[in-house]
Design an enzyme around this catalytic site. Structure first.
Site, PDB file in Angstrom:
ATOM      1  N   GLU A  77       0.834  -1.214   0.000  1.00  0.00           N
ATOM      2  CA  GLU A  77       0.000   0.000   0.000  1.00  0.00           C
ATOM      3  C   GLU A  77       0.865   1.259   0.000  1.00  0.00           C
ATOM      4  O   GLU A  77       0.558   2.229  -0.710  1.00  0.00           O
ATOM      5  CB  GLU A  77      -0.941   0.003   1.208  1.00  0.00           C
ATOM      6  CG  GLU A  77      -1.875   1.183   1.243  1.00  0.00           C
ATOM      7  CD  GLU A  77      -2.826   1.237   0.058  1.00  0.00           C
ATOM      8  OE1 GLU A  77      -2.908   2.302  -0.598  1.00  0.00           O
ATOM      9  OE2 GLU A  77      -3.477   0.219  -0.231  1.00  0.00           O
ATOM     10  N   TRP A 120      -4.566 -16.511   5.762  1.00  0.00           N
ATOM     11  CA  TRP A 120      -5.230 -16.385   7.058  1.00  0.00           C
ATOM     12  C   TRP A 120      -6.453 -17.292   7.148  1.00  0.00           C
ATOM     13  O   TRP A 120      -6.678 -17.929   8.187  1.00  0.00           O
ATOM     14  CB  TRP A 120      -5.614 -14.925   7.320  1.00  0.00           C
ATOM     15  CG  TRP A 120      -4.542 -14.186   8.056  1.00  0.00           C
ATOM     16  CD1 TRP A 120      -3.434 -13.613   7.531  1.00  0.00           C
ATOM     17  CD2 TRP A 120      -4.462 -13.980   9.466  1.00  0.00           C
ATOM     18  NE1 TRP A 120      -2.679 -13.041   8.525  1.00  0.00           N
ATOM     19  CE2 TRP A 120      -3.291 -13.249   9.721  1.00  0.00           C
ATOM     20  CE3 TRP A 120      -5.283 -14.329  10.532  1.00  0.00           C
ATOM     21  CZ2 TRP A 120      -2.910 -12.875  11.004  1.00  0.00           C
ATOM     22  CZ3 TRP A 120      -4.908 -13.944  11.815  1.00  0.00           C
ATOM     23  CH2 TRP A 120      -3.736 -13.246  12.041  1.00  0.00           C
TER      24      TRP A 120
END
Length: 133
Positions: A77, A120
Protein backbone atom coordinates in the site's frame (compact mmCIF):
# COMPACT_ATOMS: atom_id res chain seq x y z
CA UNK A 1 39.57 21.56 -8.23
CA UNK A 2 36.95 20.66 -5.63
CA UNK A 3 34.20 18.16 -6.18
CA UNK A 4 30.74 19.66 -6.49
CA UNK A 5 28.36 19.24 -3.56
CA UNK A 6 25.81 16.50 -4.12
CA UNK A 7 22.32 17.57 -5.09
CA UNK A 8 20.92 15.41 -2.30
CA UNK A 9 22.60 16.24 1.05
CA UNK A 10 21.66 12.77 2.32
CA UNK A 11 24.29 11.31 -0.02
CA UNK A 12 27.06 13.24 1.79
CA UNK A 13 26.13 11.92 5.24
CA UNK A 14 28.01 8.98 6.70
CA UNK A 15 27.65 6.67 9.67
CA UNK A 16 25.00 7.28 12.30
CA UNK A 17 24.09 10.69 10.85
CA UNK A 18 22.98 8.93 7.67
CA UNK A 19 21.04 6.32 9.66
CA UNK A 20 19.37 9.03 11.78
CA UNK A 21 18.32 11.10 8.78
CA UNK A 22 17.12 8.00 6.93
CA UNK A 23 14.93 7.15 9.93
CA UNK A 24 13.47 10.68 9.92
CA UNK A 25 12.74 10.38 6.20
CA UNK A 26 11.02 7.05 6.83
CA UNK A 27 8.88 8.64 9.54
CA UNK A 28 7.87 11.31 7.02
CA UNK A 29 6.87 8.46 4.71
CA UNK A 30 4.68 6.92 7.42
CA UNK A 31 3.07 10.33 8.02
CA UNK A 32 2.37 10.67 4.29
CA UNK A 33 0.96 7.14 4.21
CA UNK A 34 -1.27 7.91 7.19
CA UNK A 35 -2.99 10.60 5.11
CA UNK A 36 -4.28 7.84 2.81
CA UNK A 37 -7.59 6.32 3.92
CA UNK A 38 -6.68 2.87 2.56
CA UNK A 39 -3.47 2.79 4.60
CA UNK A 40 -5.33 3.78 7.77
CA UNK A 41 -7.88 1.00 7.18
CA UNK A 42 -5.11 -1.53 6.65
CA UNK A 43 -3.32 -0.35 9.80
CA UNK A 44 -6.57 -0.84 11.73
CA UNK A 45 -6.74 -4.42 10.43
CA UNK A 46 -3.08 -4.93 11.29
CA UNK A 47 -3.67 -3.78 14.88
CA UNK A 48 -6.11 -6.67 15.23
CA UNK A 49 -4.38 -9.25 13.04
CA UNK A 50 -0.80 -8.97 14.31
CA UNK A 51 -1.64 -9.96 17.89
CA UNK A 52 -4.07 -12.58 16.53
CA UNK A 53 -1.17 -14.15 14.60
CA UNK A 54 0.26 -15.33 17.93
CA UNK A 55 -3.00 -17.12 18.71
CA UNK A 56 -3.70 -18.54 15.25
CA UNK A 57 -0.14 -19.65 14.48
CA UNK A 58 0.77 -23.04 15.89
CA UNK A 59 4.52 -22.60 15.53
CA UNK A 60 6.85 -19.66 15.26
CA UNK A 61 7.01 -20.20 11.48
CA UNK A 62 3.22 -20.00 11.11
CA UNK A 63 3.09 -16.95 13.38
CA UNK A 64 5.86 -15.25 11.42
CA UNK A 65 4.16 -16.03 8.09
CA UNK A 66 0.81 -14.66 9.24
CA UNK A 67 2.42 -11.50 10.62
CA UNK A 68 4.62 -11.05 7.53
CA UNK A 69 1.63 -11.20 5.22
CA UNK A 70 -0.13 -8.47 7.18
CA UNK A 71 2.98 -6.29 7.01
CA UNK A 72 3.31 -7.10 3.29
CA UNK A 73 -0.10 -5.54 2.65
CA UNK A 74 1.06 -2.35 4.40
CA UNK A 75 4.29 -2.29 2.39
CA UNK A 76 2.51 -2.72 -0.94
CA UNK A 77 0.00 0.00 0.00
CA UNK A 78 2.83 2.43 0.79
CA UNK A 79 4.51 1.62 -2.54
CA UNK A 80 1.20 2.12 -4.36
CA UNK A 81 0.73 5.47 -2.65
CA UNK A 82 4.25 6.45 -3.73
CA UNK A 83 3.45 5.55 -7.35
CA UNK A 84 0.24 7.56 -7.21
CA UNK A 85 2.03 10.58 -5.71
CA UNK A 86 4.69 10.48 -8.42
CA UNK A 87 2.07 10.23 -11.17
CA UNK A 88 0.04 13.08 -9.64
CA UNK A 89 3.18 15.25 -9.54
CA UNK A 90 3.59 14.90 -13.30
CA UNK A 91 0.23 16.53 -13.90
CA UNK A 92 -3.49 16.33 -13.27
CA UNK A 93 -4.47 15.62 -16.87
CA UNK A 94 -5.59 12.13 -17.81
CA UNK A 95 -3.06 9.97 -19.65
CA UNK A 96 -3.21 6.27 -20.49
CA UNK A 97 0.32 5.65 -19.10
CA UNK A 98 -0.62 7.33 -15.81
CA UNK A 99 -3.79 5.25 -15.62
CA UNK A 100 -1.83 2.07 -16.32
CA UNK A 101 0.72 2.87 -13.59
CA UNK A 102 -2.01 3.56 -11.04
CA UNK A 103 -3.97 0.46 -12.09
CA UNK A 104 -0.89 -1.74 -11.73
CA UNK A 105 -0.23 -0.37 -8.25
CA UNK A 106 -3.83 -1.01 -7.28
CA UNK A 107 -3.65 -4.54 -8.67
CA UNK A 108 -0.54 -5.18 -6.56
CA UNK A 109 -2.42 -4.07 -3.44
CA UNK A 110 -5.36 -6.33 -4.34
CA UNK A 111 -3.07 -9.33 -4.87
CA UNK A 112 -1.35 -8.75 -1.53
CA UNK A 113 -4.72 -8.54 0.23
CA UNK A 114 -5.96 -11.71 -1.52
CA UNK A 115 -2.78 -13.58 -0.59
CA UNK A 116 -3.01 -12.43 3.02
CA UNK A 117 -6.69 -13.35 3.20
CA UNK A 118 -6.18 -16.80 1.67
CA UNK A 119 -3.37 -17.75 4.03
CA UNK A 120 -5.23 -16.39 7.06
CA UNK A 121 -8.42 -18.25 6.11
CA UNK A 122 -6.46 -21.47 5.67
CA UNK A 123 -4.76 -21.00 9.04
CA UNK A 124 -8.08 -20.25 10.75
CA UNK A 125 -9.70 -23.24 9.04
CA UNK A 126 -6.90 -25.50 10.25
CA UNK A 127 -7.10 -24.13 13.78
CA UNK A 128 -10.87 -24.48 14.12
CA UNK A 129 -11.18 -27.75 12.17
CA UNK A 130 -8.68 -29.35 14.54
CA UNK A 131 -10.58 -27.98 17.54
CA UNK A 132 -13.88 -29.65 16.59
CA UNK A 133 -14.26 -33.38 17.28
Amino acid sequence: MSTPAPVNPQKARRGMARVWHAALISLDGFRAGWKEAAFRQEVACAVVMLPAAFWVGRSWVETALLAALVVLVLIVELLNSGIEAAIDRIGPEWHSFSKTAKDLGSAAVLLSILLCSAVWLAALWQRFAAATP
